[in-house]
Design a protein around this motif. Structure first.
Motif, PDB file in Angstrom:
ATOM      1  N   ALA A 108       0.831  -1.207   0.000  1.00 45.74           N
ATOM      2  CA  ALA A 108       0.000   0.000   0.000  1.00 45.74           C
ATOM      3  C   ALA A 108       0.871   1.264   0.000  1.00 45.74           C
ATOM      4  CB  ALA A 108      -0.929   0.001   1.206  1.00 45.74           C
ATOM      5  N   ALA A 109       1.888   1.288   0.845  1.00 47.74           N
ATOM      6  CA  ALA A 109       2.753   2.469   0.927  1.00 47.74           C
ATOM      7  C   ALA A 109       3.488   2.704  -0.391  1.00 47.74           C
ATOM      8  CB  ALA A 109       3.742   2.318   2.082  1.00 47.74           C
ATOM      9  N   ARG A 110       3.895   1.641  -1.064  1.00 49.86           N
ATOM     10  CA  ARG A 110       4.553   1.795  -2.375  1.00 49.86           C
ATOM     11  C   ARG A 110       3.597   2.461  -3.370  1.00 49.86           C
ATOM     12  NH1 ARG A 110       6.911  -2.773  -2.804  1.00 49.86           N
ATOM     13  NH2 ARG A 110       8.981  -1.957  -2.376  1.00 49.86           N
ATOM     14  N   ALA A 111       2.336   2.042  -3.363  1.00 49.02           N
ATOM     15  CA  ALA A 111       1.347   2.650  -4.263  1.00 49.02           C
ATOM     16  C   ALA A 111       1.157   4.126  -3.939  1.00 49.02           C
ATOM     17  CB  ALA A 111       0.021   1.906  -4.163  1.00 49.02           C
ATOM     18  N   VAL A 112       1.163   4.477  -2.664  1.00 44.71           N
ATOM     19  CA  VAL A 112       1.002   5.875  -2.249  1.00 44.71           C
ATOM     20  C   VAL A 112       2.216   6.699  -2.680  1.00 44.71           C
ATOM     21  CG1 VAL A 112       0.829   7.401  -0.237  1.00 44.71           C
ATOM     22  CG2 VAL A 112      -0.609   5.348  -0.386  1.00 44.71           C
ATOM     23  N   VAL A 113       3.422   6.168  -2.495  1.00 46.70           N
ATOM     24  CA  VAL A 113       4.634   6.875  -2.932  1.00 46.70           C
ATOM     25  C   VAL A 113       4.603   7.066  -4.449  1.00 46.70           C
ATOM     26  CG1 VAL A 113       7.145   6.636  -3.212  1.00 46.70           C
ATOM     27  CG2 VAL A 113       6.082   6.222  -0.983  1.00 46.70           C
ATOM     28  N   ASP A 114       4.257   6.025  -5.184  1.00 43.05           N
ATOM     29  CA  ASP A 114       4.178   6.143  -6.645  1.00 43.05           C
ATOM     30  C   ASP A 114       3.170   7.216  -7.050  1.00 43.05           C
ATOM     31  OD1 ASP A 114       6.061   4.127  -6.889  1.00 43.05           O
ATOM     32  OD2 ASP A 114       4.603   2.572  -7.410  1.00 43.05           O
ATOM     33  N   TRP A 115       2.035   7.265  -6.372  1.00 41.55           N
ATOM     34  CA  TRP A 115       1.019   8.282  -6.650  1.00 41.55           C
ATOM     35  C   TRP A 115       1.590   9.678  -6.352  1.00 41.55           C
ATOM     36  CZ3 TRP A 115      -1.526  12.021  -3.765  1.00 41.55           C
ATOM     37  CH2 TRP A 115      -2.684  12.566  -4.350  1.00 41.55           C
ATOM     38  N   GLY A 116       2.279   9.819  -5.218  1.00 41.86           N
ATOM     39  CA  GLY A 116       2.834  11.117  -4.847  1.00 41.86           C
ATOM     40  C   GLY A 116       3.875  11.633  -5.820  1.00 41.86           C
ATOM     41  N   PHE A 117       4.682  10.717  -6.357  1.00 42.32           N
ATOM     42  CA  PHE A 117       5.739  11.112  -7.283  1.00 42.32           C
ATOM     43  C   PHE A 117       5.331  10.988  -8.752  1.00 42.32           C
ATOM     44  CE2 PHE A 117       9.187  10.048  -3.941  1.00 42.32           C
ATOM     45  CZ  PHE A 117       9.282  11.370  -3.551  1.00 42.32           C
ATOM     46  N   ALA A 118       4.059  10.803  -9.020  1.00 42.02           N
ATOM     47  CA  ALA A 118       3.593  10.686 -10.411  1.00 42.02           C
ATOM     48  C   ALA A 118       3.895  11.983 -11.171  1.00 42.02           C
ATOM     49  CB  ALA A 118       2.091  10.401 -10.448  1.00 42.02           C
ATOM     50  N   PRO A 119       4.095  11.887 -12.486  1.00 43.18           N
ATOM     51  CA  PRO A 119       4.433  13.069 -13.292  1.00 43.18           C
ATOM     52  C   PRO A 119       3.427  14.219 -13.153  1.00 43.18           C
ATOM     53  CG  PRO A 119       4.737  11.085 -14.588  1.00 43.18           C
ATOM     54  CD  PRO A 119       4.088  10.663 -13.296  1.00 43.18           C
ATOM     55  N   GLU A 120       2.163  13.909 -12.886  1.00 42.96           N
ATOM     56  CA  GLU A 120       1.187  14.991 -12.747  1.00 42.96           C
ATOM     57  C   GLU A 120       1.295  15.747 -11.424  1.00 42.96           C
ATOM     58  OE1 GLU A 120      -1.100  11.051 -12.203  1.00 42.96           O
ATOM     59  OE2 GLU A 120       0.459  11.821 -13.493  1.00 42.96           O
ATOM     60  N   ARG A 121       2.223  15.341 -10.552  1.00 44.42           N
ATOM     61  CA  ARG A 121       2.484  16.060  -9.300  1.00 44.42           C
ATOM     62  C   ARG A 121       3.969  16.441  -9.232  1.00 44.42           C
ATOM     63  NH1 ARG A 121      -1.717  13.192  -8.620  1.00 44.42           N
ATOM     64  NH2 ARG A 121      -0.774  11.158  -8.567  1.00 44.42           N
ATOM     65  N   PRO A 122       4.452  17.240 -10.191  1.00 41.22           N
ATOM     66  CA  PRO A 122       5.888  17.553 -10.242  1.00 41.22           C
ATOM     67  C   PRO A 122       6.379  18.364  -9.047  1.00 41.22           C
ATOM     68  CG  PRO A 122       4.693  18.936 -11.787  1.00 41.22           C
ATOM     69  CD  PRO A 122       3.714  17.919 -11.250  1.00 41.22           C
ATOM     70  N   ALA A 123       5.485  19.051  -8.336  1.00 48.06           N
ATOM     71  CA  ALA A 123       5.898  19.856  -7.196  1.00 48.06           C
ATOM     72  C   ALA A 123       6.306  18.991  -6.003  1.00 48.06           C
ATOM     73  CB  ALA A 123       4.779  20.817  -6.788  1.00 48.06           C
ATOM     74  N   VAL A 124       5.931  17.721  -6.001  1.00 49.50           N
ATOM     75  CA  VAL A 124       6.314  16.834  -4.900  1.00 49.50           C
ATOM     76  C   VAL A 124       7.744  16.361  -5.162  1.00 49.50           C
ATOM     77  CG1 VAL A 124       5.802  14.715  -3.628  1.00 49.50           C
ATOM     78  CG2 VAL A 124       3.929  16.129  -4.483  1.00 49.50           C
ATOM     79  N   ALA A 125       8.674  17.001  -4.483  1.00 51.43           N
ATOM     80  CA  ALA A 125      10.090  16.670  -4.654  1.00 51.43           C
ATOM     81  C   ALA A 125      10.568  15.717  -3.564  1.00 51.43           C
ATOM     82  CB  ALA A 125      10.931  17.941  -4.615  1.00 51.43           C
ATOM     83  N   ARG A 126       9.843  15.681  -2.448  1.00 53.76           N
ATOM     84  CA  ARG A 126      10.249  14.910  -1.272  1.00 53.76           C
ATOM     85  C   ARG A 126       9.011  14.396  -0.562  1.00 53.76           C
ATOM     86  NH1 ARG A 126      13.943  14.806   3.146  1.00 53.76           N
ATOM     87  NH2 ARG A 126      12.873  14.877   5.145  1.00 53.76           N
ATOM     88  N   ILE A 127       9.088  13.179  -0.069  1.00 57.68           N
ATOM     89  CA  ILE A 127       8.070  12.629   0.830  1.00 57.68           C
ATOM     90  C   ILE A 127       8.782  12.289   2.126  1.00 57.68           C
ATOM     91  CG2 ILE A 127       6.435  10.749   1.274  1.00 57.68           C
ATOM     92  CD1 ILE A 127       5.984  10.578  -1.760  1.00 57.68           C
ATOM     93  N   GLU A 128       8.190  12.714   3.230  1.00 61.22           N
ATOM     94  CA  GLU A 128       8.790  12.486   4.531  1.00 61.22           C
ATOM     95  C   GLU A 128       8.075  11.342   5.240  1.00 61.22           C
ATOM     96  OE1 GLU A 128       9.415  15.405   8.264  1.00 61.22           O
ATOM     97  OE2 GLU A 128      10.390  16.010   6.372  1.00 61.22           O
TER      98      GLU A 128
END
Length: 185
Positions: A108-128
């Motif tokens: 589940a966490a891998r899917a969330v990280v992939d969603w966060g770093f998807a190309p349509e969210r380029p402003a997400v440079a870091r996940i803490e």
């Protein structure tokens, strides 16, 4: 922002809804969830109702993306990304004791990280990632996803049970997602 559903090999991650209230309430009776998260303690049915309403609002505002983790159409946890004051999202997750050790939280966490770093969210440079110091299970999940251990935040976790130190880690968009050594594991 409209809620999005994520699918993995075994799981569906979808926005929590009113039909999940009883399951959320039941799962949040777990002492580990109350110790390692910020859920209220004691956790009442009204808390689950409020959480579902908040999750709906967070999606609408775009301030947080929260998913119910479903395995075989049964709610077995929660995962999400919440914005920190720094603007970077923080990943959070918990899973039912009945599925711990089966890779559900990692998947589940891998899917969330992939969603966060998807190309349509380029402003997400870091996940803490943050966890109560000593929460080795959460740390192992974060490490397996490529998060780097960055240190200790003293007495930074506050919940109904008191204060605790937090481990903190980070994952950058451009990081290799392979596990690296962590001094606390």
């Amino acid at each position: 922002m409209e809620p999005e559903t994520l699918r993995t090999a075994r799981l569906e991650l979808s926005a929590p809804h009113d039909g999940d209230v009883a399951a959320i309430h039941a799962e949040c009776q777990d002492a580990a969830i109350q110790r390692f998260t910020t859920v209220p303690s004691p956790y009442l049915p009204a808390d689950a109702e409020t959480f579902v309403e908040l999750a709906r609002r967070w999606w609408a505002e775009g301030s947080e993306a929260t998913w119910a983790i479903r395995l075989d159409d049964r709610l077995v946890g929660m995962a999400g990304l919440a914005k920190l004051p720094s603007g970077a999202p923080e990943i959070g997750y918990w899973v039912s004791a009945s599925v711990r050790g089966r890779g559900v939280a990692t998947e589940a966490a891998r899917a969330v990280v992939d969603w966060g770093f998807a190309p349509e969210r380029p402003a997400v440079a870091r996940i803490e990632w943050r966890a109560v110091a000593g929460n080795v299970g959460s740390a192992r999940i974060a490490r397996s996803l490529g998060f780097r251990y960055e240190g200790l935040l003293r007495q930074a976790h506050v919940n109904a049970l008191g204060r605790a130190d937090l481990w903190v880690g980070g994952l950058l968009r451009e990081d290799d997602r392979g596990p690296v050594d962590w001094s606390v594991l």
